[in-house]
Design a protein around this motif. Structure first.
Motif, PDB file in Angstrom:
ATOM      1  N   ALA A 127     -15.097  42.211  46.012  1.00  0.00           N
ATOM      2  CA  ALA A 127     -14.511  42.181  44.670  1.00  0.00           C
ATOM      3  C   ALA A 127     -13.421  43.236  44.521  1.00  0.00           C
ATOM      4  O   ALA A 127     -12.440  43.038  43.796  1.00  0.00           O
ATOM      5  CB  ALA A 127     -15.600  42.385  43.618  1.00  0.00           C
ATOM      6  N   ALA A 130     -10.347  41.730  46.934  1.00  0.00           N
ATOM      7  CA  ALA A 130      -9.687  40.469  46.597  1.00  0.00           C
ATOM      8  C   ALA A 130      -8.439  40.710  45.753  1.00  0.00           C
ATOM      9  O   ALA A 130      -8.323  41.698  45.030  1.00  0.00           O
ATOM     10  CB  ALA A 130     -10.661  39.556  45.848  1.00  0.00           C
ATOM     11  N   VAL A 133     -10.094  38.649  40.678  1.00  0.00           N
ATOM     12  CA  VAL A 133     -11.536  38.470  40.489  1.00  0.00           C
ATOM     13  C   VAL A 133     -11.789  37.821  39.135  1.00  0.00           C
ATOM     14  O   VAL A 133     -11.338  38.334  38.103  1.00  0.00           O
ATOM     15  CB  VAL A 133     -12.299  39.811  40.564  1.00  0.00           C
ATOM     16  N   LYS A 135     -14.676  37.157  36.736  1.00  0.00           N
ATOM     17  CA  LYS A 135     -16.057  37.590  36.512  1.00  0.00           C
ATOM     18  C   LYS A 135     -16.758  36.817  35.398  1.00  0.00           C
ATOM     19  O   LYS A 135     -17.956  37.010  35.178  1.00  0.00           O
ATOM     20  CB  LYS A 135     -16.085  39.081  36.169  1.00  0.00           C
ATOM     21  N   TYR A 142     -19.313  35.807  41.159  1.00  0.00           N
ATOM     22  CA  TYR A 142     -17.888  36.064  40.960  1.00  0.00           C
ATOM     23  C   TYR A 142     -17.099  34.936  41.627  1.00  0.00           C
ATOM     24  O   TYR A 142     -17.576  34.277  42.543  1.00  0.00           O
ATOM     25  CB  TYR A 142     -17.467  37.382  41.611  1.00  0.00           C
ATOM     26  N   LEU A 144     -13.771  34.995  43.681  1.00  0.00           N
ATOM     27  CA  LEU A 144     -12.805  35.904  44.295  1.00  0.00           C
ATOM     28  C   LEU A 144     -11.631  35.106  44.857  1.00  0.00           C
ATOM     29  O   LEU A 144     -11.821  34.024  45.406  1.00  0.00           O
ATOM     30  CB  LEU A 144     -13.465  36.708  45.421  1.00  0.00           C
ATOM     31  N   THR A 163     -19.149  33.753  45.028  1.00  0.00           N
ATOM     32  CA  THR A 163     -20.140  34.591  45.720  1.00  0.00           C
ATOM     33  C   THR A 163     -21.552  34.079  45.431  1.00  0.00           C
ATOM     34  O   THR A 163     -22.375  34.763  44.816  1.00  0.00           O
ATOM     35  CB  THR A 163     -19.992  36.057  45.292  1.00  0.00           C
ATOM     36  N   ARG A 202      -7.687  41.110  54.207  1.00  0.00           N
ATOM     37  CA  ARG A 202      -7.623  39.986  53.258  1.00  0.00           C
ATOM     38  C   ARG A 202      -7.200  38.708  53.991  1.00  0.00           C
ATOM     39  O   ARG A 202      -7.766  37.636  53.768  1.00  0.00           O
ATOM     40  CB  ARG A 202      -6.611  40.301  52.146  1.00  0.00           C
TER      41      ARG A 202
END
Length: 418
Positions: A127, A130, A133, A135, A142, A144, A163, A202
């Protein structure tokens, strides 16, 4: 109080839980009596003793177990793995896992619990890593965002990584998570190439997601292919390091110093020939002194005035050119200045010397232009002074004539009528 409930459940022999209730029928052992005494003032949020009776030497107990944020009993690790808070990287507190006979206040953690904690930490780190995010869209996970840059004919792509946590994540080794810890630790922000390292990991995650994007649980893919992500990251980092070296930076600094020094010197060289008009124009003062008529003097003064104006315009243009070059230099070297603390001391010294020398050369040029601008006023100033001294009487006569004409034009016409 949750520990008291767990102690009572354990004293009861960890019976089967049906409908959130654990039942016991048997001898009133000292452990059960002690646990019941501890739960005498049990708050409803932590559970409730629904039934307690003792007859013929047998004790009957029905204990309703808590199932809220104050405490919860899970029958298995699989059930715990599906807990909503895990998907947001939060390991629940006040929990008891029946098949492991483990409570979160116990000293020793079984391996499945350690794995779930590592998964929670991975979610926290991802998180932070990324590029975006979400949320709020899901209460249990999450969303991402990771991206890949354009590559040849391939356009840039963005991937969504939910996730989602379940028991399928267990059994996969998450090695070298300390790598993410170091990259995302604020204490390491001044280390060399940290932003590039973040970008590389990433991209490694995005590459793996792209490869398996047809699978339903992409977070499982990331956990399962974690070793592959690390391998891609290391390969990219190695390629980058081989392509970047402090020796290369040193050569770039030296070349930049030569380039900007040459350009700044060229600014003065461009006008060197033009500025020769300054001493040549001063010779016009001799011609002005030897002039034979006021009109001839006027023409010479006008010519010297034009010379001064042209020289001032040339110098103003070169001053602007110098400022543009210095601004370009600052734009190029700002990135080096921001990362100067990450370079070796020898390279830091070279960078400071380069910046200092170019700034000094720029300041010298500005001072030179100020002096030349002052000198550029000499032709017209000298011409006016020489003309006034030589033709003072004619100047006075002309001035009186002009004033008379001006005064006459302001007289009321009625005074000129017959």
């Amino acid at each position: 109080m949750f520990s008291d409930v767990v102690a009572l459940y354990r004293a009861m022999g960890s019976p089967l839980i049906e409908g959130g209730v654990a039942s016991y029928e048997g001898a009133p052992t000292p452990a059960i009596i002690a646990a019941l005494q501890s739960c005498k003032d049990l708050q409803p949020a932590f559970g409730k003793i629904q039934h307690q009776d003792e007859h013929d030497g047998l004790l009957e107990i029905e204990l309703r177990l808590p199932s809220n944020e104050f405490g919860r009993f899970y029958t298995s690790v699989s059930e715990l793995a599906r807990s909503g808070s895990l998907g947001k990287g939060l390991f629940p507190k006040n929990i008891y896992v029946v098949d492991l006979a483990w409570a979160d206040f116990d000293d020793n953690e079984p391996e499945p619990i350690k794995e779930l904690r590592r998964i929670c930490r991975l979610i926290e780190l991802l998180a932070m890593l990324a590029i975006g995010v979400d949320k709020e869209s899901s209460p249990d996970s999450y969303n991402l965002f990771f991206a890949l840059p354009p590559d040849g004919a391939k356009p840039p792509r963005t991937f969504l990584l939910p996730t989602q946590v379940d028991d399928q994540l267990l059994g996969h080794e998450l090695r070298h998570m300390s790598l993410l810890e170091q990259i995302l630790n604020r204490k390491n922000e001044t280390k060399a190439h940290l932003s590039e390292r973040k970008l590389m990991i990433r991209m490694a995650i995005a590459n793996v997601i792209e490869k398996f994007e047809s699978e339903k649980n992409l977070f499982l893919v990331v956990v399962r292919e974690w070793n592959e992500i690390l391998s891609i990251y290391r390969a990219n980092l190695q390629t980058y390091v081989y392509g970047f070296s402090f020796e290369k930076v040193r050569r770039e600094l030296a070349q930049a110093e030569i380039d900007y020094g040459t350009k700044l010197s060229g600014v003065l060289g461009d006008i060197a020939g033009k500025m020769l008009a300054l001493p040549i124009s001063l010779a016009g003062l001799l011609a002005l002194k030897n002039s034979s008529s006021p009109f001839e003097a006027f023409v010479l003064v006008l010519g010297l005035a034009v010379v001064s104006v042209i020289l001032l315009a040339i110098l103003h243009n070169q001053t602007l050119q110098t400022k543009r070059l210095l601004h370009s230099f600052n734009v190029v070297f700002d990135d080096f200045k921001d990362k100067i603390v990450t370079y070796p001391p020898k390279l830091q010294g070279l960078l400071r010397i380069t910046i200092d020398q170019v700034e000094k050369q720029g300041q010298t040029l500005e001072n030179t232009f100020r002096l030349l601008k002052a000198l550029s006023w000499l032709p017209v100033t000298g011409a006016v002074l020489v003309a006034l001294v030589k033709y003072w009487d004619a100047f006075q006569k002309a001035l009186v004539t002009v004033l008379s004409i001006v005064a006459a034009s302001n007289v009321d016409p009625i005074f000129l009528a017959p």
